[in-house]
Motif scaffolding. Structure first.
Motif, PDB file in Angstrom:
ATOM      1  N   ILE A  69      -6.487   5.593  19.717  1.00 24.61           N
ATOM      2  CA  ILE A  69      -6.935   6.897  19.210  1.00 24.61           C
ATOM      3  C   ILE A  69      -6.465   7.122  17.771  1.00 24.61           C
ATOM      4  O   ILE A  69      -7.267   7.533  16.920  1.00 24.61           O
ATOM      5  CB  ILE A  69      -6.451   8.029  20.132  1.00 24.61           C
ATOM      6  CG1 ILE A  69      -7.029   7.829  21.549  1.00 24.61           C
ATOM      7  CG2 ILE A  69      -6.871   9.379  19.581  1.00 24.61           C
ATOM      8  CD1 ILE A  69      -8.541   7.821  21.587  1.00 24.61           C
ATOM      9  N   PRO A  70      -5.185   6.864  17.436  1.00 26.24           N
ATOM     10  CA  PRO A  70      -4.803   6.988  16.019  1.00 26.24           C
ATOM     11  C   PRO A  70      -5.609   6.074  15.100  1.00 26.24           C
ATOM     12  O   PRO A  70      -5.936   6.455  13.979  1.00 26.24           O
ATOM     13  CB  PRO A  70      -3.314   6.605  16.031  1.00 26.24           C
ATOM     14  CG  PRO A  70      -2.849   6.917  17.408  1.00 26.24           C
ATOM     15  CD  PRO A  70      -4.011   6.611  18.297  1.00 26.24           C
ATOM     16  N   ALA A  71      -5.933   4.878  15.564  1.00 26.10           N
ATOM     17  CA  ALA A  71      -6.742   3.970  14.733  1.00 26.10           C
ATOM     18  C   ALA A  71      -8.141   4.542  14.520  1.00 26.10           C
ATOM     19  O   ALA A  71      -8.704   4.438  13.413  1.00 26.10           O
ATOM     20  CB  ALA A  71      -6.811   2.592  15.389  1.00 26.10           C
TER      21      ALA A  71
ATOM     22  N   LEU B 180       0.821  -1.209   0.000  1.00 23.15           N
ATOM     23  CA  LEU B 180       0.000   0.000   0.000  1.00 23.15           C
ATOM     24  C   LEU B 180       0.855   1.260   0.000  1.00 23.15           C
ATOM     25  O   LEU B 180       0.553   2.231  -0.701  1.00 23.15           O
ATOM     26  CB  LEU B 180      -0.922  -0.012   1.220  1.00 23.15           C
ATOM     27  CG  LEU B 180      -2.130  -0.956   1.157  1.00 23.15           C
ATOM     28  CD1 LEU B 180      -2.882  -0.932   2.467  1.00 23.15           C
ATOM     29  CD2 LEU B 180      -3.044  -0.562   0.016  1.00 23.15           C
ATOM     30  N   ALA B 181       1.932   1.238   0.780  1.00 23.77           N
ATOM     31  CA  ALA B 181       2.811   2.416   0.815  1.00 23.77           C
ATOM     32  C   ALA B 181       3.441   2.662  -0.552  1.00 23.77           C
ATOM     33  O   ALA B 181       3.467   3.805  -1.036  1.00 23.77           O
ATOM     34  CB  ALA B 181       3.886   2.228   1.876  1.00 23.77           C
ATOM     35  N   GLY B 182       3.949   1.603  -1.188  1.00 20.97           N
ATOM     36  CA  GLY B 182       4.575   1.769  -2.501  1.00 20.97           C
ATOM     37  C   GLY B 182       3.596   2.128  -3.585  1.00 20.97           C
ATOM     38  O   GLY B 182       3.984   2.672  -4.624  1.00 20.97           O
TER      39      GLY B 182
ATOM     40  N   ALA C 243     -10.774   7.448   6.765  1.00 19.29           N
ATOM     41  CA  ALA C 243     -11.024   6.495   5.681  1.00 19.29           C
ATOM     42  C   ALA C 243     -12.474   6.576   5.211  1.00 19.29           C
ATOM     43  O   ALA C 243     -12.748   6.569   4.000  1.00 19.29           O
ATOM     44  CB  ALA C 243     -10.686   5.076   6.142  1.00 19.29           C
ATOM     45  N   VAL C 244     -13.416   6.676   6.146  1.00 13.63           N
ATOM     46  CA  VAL C 244     -14.826   6.776   5.772  1.00 13.63           C
ATOM     47  C   VAL C 244     -15.091   8.086   5.020  1.00 13.63           C
ATOM     48  O   VAL C 244     -15.775   8.103   3.979  1.00 13.63           O
ATOM     49  CB  VAL C 244     -15.715   6.671   7.023  1.00 13.63           C
ATOM     50  CG1 VAL C 244     -17.169   6.954   6.680  1.00 13.63           C
ATOM     51  CG2 VAL C 244     -15.592   5.287   7.641  1.00 13.63           C
TER      52      VAL C 244
ATOM     53  N   ALA D 189      -5.236   6.629   4.967  1.00 11.77           N
ATOM     54  CA  ALA D 189      -5.837   6.319   6.261  1.00 11.77           C
ATOM     55  C   ALA D 189      -5.784   4.819   6.541  1.00 11.77           C
ATOM     56  O   ALA D 189      -5.607   4.401   7.693  1.00 11.77           O
ATOM     57  CB  ALA D 189      -7.275   6.821   6.309  1.00 11.77           C
ATOM     58  N   LEU D 190      -5.925   4.023   5.492  1.00 14.71           N
ATOM     59  CA  LEU D 190      -5.797   2.576   5.672  1.00 14.71           C
ATOM     60  C   LEU D 190      -4.378   2.215   6.110  1.00 14.71           C
ATOM     61  O   LEU D 190      -4.185   1.347   6.975  1.00 14.71           O
ATOM     62  CB  LEU D 190      -6.157   1.861   4.368  1.00 14.71           C
ATOM     63  CG  LEU D 190      -6.216   0.338   4.417  1.00 14.71           C
ATOM     64  CD1 LEU D 190      -7.237  -0.124   5.443  1.00 14.71           C
ATOM     65  CD2 LEU D 190      -6.547  -0.231   3.050  1.00 14.71           C
ATOM     66  N   LEU D 191      -3.400   2.902   5.534  1.00 18.47           N
ATOM     67  CA  LEU D 191      -2.020   2.703   5.990  1.00 18.47           C
ATOM     68  C   LEU D 191      -1.868   3.116   7.455  1.00 18.47           C
ATOM     69  O   LEU D 191      -1.238   2.408   8.255  1.00 18.47           O
ATOM     70  CB  LEU D 191      -1.063   3.522   5.119  1.00 18.47           C
ATOM     71  CG  LEU D 191      -0.642   2.926   3.778  1.00 18.47           C
ATOM     72  CD1 LEU D 191       0.220   3.922   3.026  1.00 18.47           C
ATOM     73  CD2 LEU D 191       0.119   1.635   3.983  1.00 18.47           C
ATOM     74  N   GLY D 192      -2.440   4.285   7.786  1.00 18.82           N
ATOM     75  CA  GLY D 192      -2.370   4.726   9.185  1.00 18.82           C
ATOM     76  C   GLY D 192      -3.062   3.772  10.124  1.00 18.82           C
ATOM     77  O   GLY D 192      -2.605   3.546  11.253  1.00 18.82           O
TER      78      GLY D 192
END
Length: 605
Positions: free
Chosen positions: A463-465, A114-116, A472-473, A198-201
């Motif tokens: 909290i970050p999640a 995902l990052a790449g 993401a939503v 956001a999915l990466l986060g």
């Protein structure tokens, strides 16, 4: 033969028919090339979707099979019941899925993929947002939405008005070479990138929570206190990078527990509420604070969340040994054998009794009644309306000094080191005492207490999640609601000193009504009837909406010929229109049809 070859020089085969010389084989791409190829395959969206599917597929055993982190006793029971599949599943780490190496490999590959994939897209998207809108196509009439009309305004004034109108609608506008190019809708692609970032986060936050957090379970009886230290946990699962110094120094004491049940009807015995009244301190020097701990209402203290999981009964006993000394006096947690009426079982171990160690196996009926056949005791209600306990007594060596860990809910060595006392079975109610046969001692059922089981969770990535999930939503919603839109306006000098204005629009997906609003704003509310827009074929006097005028005599002549069964005569010319030849935009159009926007317009008079 050589002389003949020299003479017949003209018989040599053409170069095209000669056998080609041996071409050297191409060299391999090398290790660096293979690495580059592997990176390109890993960072494709297809690979990311496959890895995401594998993560979901790998999580299935974690839900279907018992896990050591949550229920180690169920794992042991599964292994004992399934002699063949159990060891195989254990080798595949299916009883500890989320800590398995293969699951971690999939998780890390998904993160890298995902990052790449997303980060280069984000860079290109930023560059495209900073770049000028694309120049106008040569033929605007071929676009899905297009309009052409004439006006008396100068080309420069038309383009200046186009800049004003489009900027008022939040378009990025660039005017050059006799045309205006405008673009907006990058927020949709931004939302798409925000969703993936956001999915990466979210993955990063979940990973950080598992690495630095911890989770433990605690059984706390009324009147006792729990201190947040490793030795006080019944079960503790730390993260890989957890340190003992990360435990917050809070304490929790259980003052009282109340459970309410339905008393009548078909739902009799069904729980309606659980309230654990506790007091706690966030640090040793802090003040006591009260809290009502309930289901789905956790206590937040010391960076952790304390959840109420369950409850049970903890009868209080006093045991004296053969010498008359009090060898044991405390509450003993009992485990529920059936959840409906809370029939429970437990063991009392008395290692300090002399000369022989004592042990008891007990069954508790919170509301004891006789069964229908009158041969046994059952519990008719989960509340402690009439608690009764049956005891089985043992004496001997409990085996606690051997160093082998034992369960507090099970007696070890029965029939070997621990022998049953003959006549040592007894039924007790609160306040009653049973003297063991052979003057081995006595046991008193002092009364009833209750206990609660709590889960203590510390998750620094929580909290970050949550923030990542909300982003993401919002990102995916924005990507569906906002579409890329482009508009071009070209103004050029026409015949008779007028200006020909061409407007074209391109929308990602289906066309929108915004294009028609822009055209209306460009033409102005007081546009003369002779300047009607032509969508499709356009004529200088009214364009597509005008009907061609036919000579009346020719119409009568054609009508007479049709009555006689003959074809009407043609003179090789098309019917004349008022004005010059119509402008072409790629195909024929029916009179009155809006070919650019897909809507039908009425013929103009």
């Amino acid at each position: 033969m050589s002389d003949i070859k020299d003479i017949e020089t003209g018989t040599e085969a053409p170069a095209a028919r000669q056998a080609p010389e041996e071409v050297p084989r191409p060299r391999g791409i090398g290790p660096l090339g293979w690495l580059r190829w592997g990176w390109r395959q890993l960072t494709t969206m297809r690979t990311a979707l496959i890895l995401l599917f594998l993560v979901a597929l790998g999580a299935v055993p974690g839900s279907a099979l018992p896990q050591r982190g949550q229920a180690p006793e169920k794992v042991a029971a599964y292994l004992s019941d399934h002699k063949t599949l159990g060891p195989l599943f254990d080798k595949l780490s299916l009883f500890d899925v989320f800590a398995a190496p293969w699951f971690a490999a999939i998780y890390i590959l998904l993160f890298v993929s995902l990052a790449g994939c997303v980060i280069p897209r984000a860079v290109k998207h930023y560059q495209s947002m900073r770049a000028r809108p694309p120049a106008a196509p040569r033929n605007l009439g071929r676009l899905p939405q297009s309009v052409s009309y004439e006006t008396d305004a100068a080309p420069e004034d038309v383009l200046a008005e186009a800049r004003k109108v489009l900027r008022g609608r939040r378009f990025r506008v660039d005017v050059s070479d006799g045309s205006a190019a405008a673009e907006k809708g990058y927020l949709g692609e931004t939302g798409n990138l925000v969703f993936h970032l956001a999915l990466l986060g979210l993955l990063f936050a979940l990973g950080a929570g598992n690495m630095f957090g911890y989770r433990g379970s605690v059984l706390l009886t009324e009147g006792k206190t729990f201190a947040n230290s490793l030795g006080q946990y019944d079960d503790f699962t730390p993260g890989r990078l957890f340190d003992d110094g990360d435990l917050a120094p809070f304490t929790i004491g259980l003052d009282d527990f109340k459970a309410k049940y339905e008393m009548q009807g078909d739902k009799r015995g069904q729980a309606t509420s659980f309230d654990a009244w506790i007091h706690y301190r966030d640090k040793p020097s802090g003040k006591d604070q009260k809290y009502d701990l309930r289901i789905n209402h956790p206590l937040k203290v010391g960076g952790t969340k304390v959840y109420l999981l369950g409850h049970g009964y903890a009868p209080k006993f006093t045991v004296k040994d053969a010498k008359g000394n009090v060898a044991f006096q405390d509450t003993v947690p009992f485990l529920a054998m059936e959840p409906r009426n809370l029939t429970s079982e437990g063991v009392i171990k008395v290692p300090d009794a002399e000369p022989d160690q004592l042990a008891f196996y007990a069954i508790l009926w919170p509301t004891a009644v006789a069964s229908e056949d009158g041969k046994q005791i059952v519990s008719a209600f989960p509340g402690a309306l009439r608690p009764v306990i049956t005891l089985s007594s043992f004496k001997g060596d409990l085996g606690l000094d051997s160093g082998t860990p034992q369960s507090v809910y099970k007696l070890e060595g029965i029939g070997k080191t621990l022998q049953p006392i003959k006549g040592g079975e007894k039924l007790l109610e609160p306040g009653e005492t049973f003297k063991l046969p052979g003057d081995a001692g006595s046991i008193t059922f002092d009364g009833m207490s209750e206990y609660v089981t709590m889960s203590v969770n510390h998750d620094p990535g929580r909290i970050p999640a949550l923030v990542a999930a909300v982003l993401a939503v919002l990102g995916v919603a924005t990507s569906f609601l906002v579409r890329r839109r482009r508009v071009w306006v070209r103004a050029s000098a026409g015949k008779g000193g007028r200006t020909v204005v061409e407007v074209g629009g391109l929308t990602l997906g289906n066309p929108t009504s915004e294009f028609d609003d822009i055209v209306t704003a460009l033409r102005g509310p007081d546009a003369p009837a002779g300047d009607d827009a032509s969508q499709g074929e356009a004529g200088p006097d009214g364009g597509a909406g005008a009907e061609p005028e036919h000579d009346g005599a020719e119409q009568k002549k054609n009508g007479a010929a049709q009555k006689d069964g003959a074809e009407p005569e043609k003179d090789g010319t098309e019917p004349e229109q008022d004005g010059s030849e119509p402008e072409q935009n790629g195909s024929e159009a029916e009179p009155g049809a809006d070919r650019g926007s897909g809507s039908a317009t009425e013929p103009k008079e």
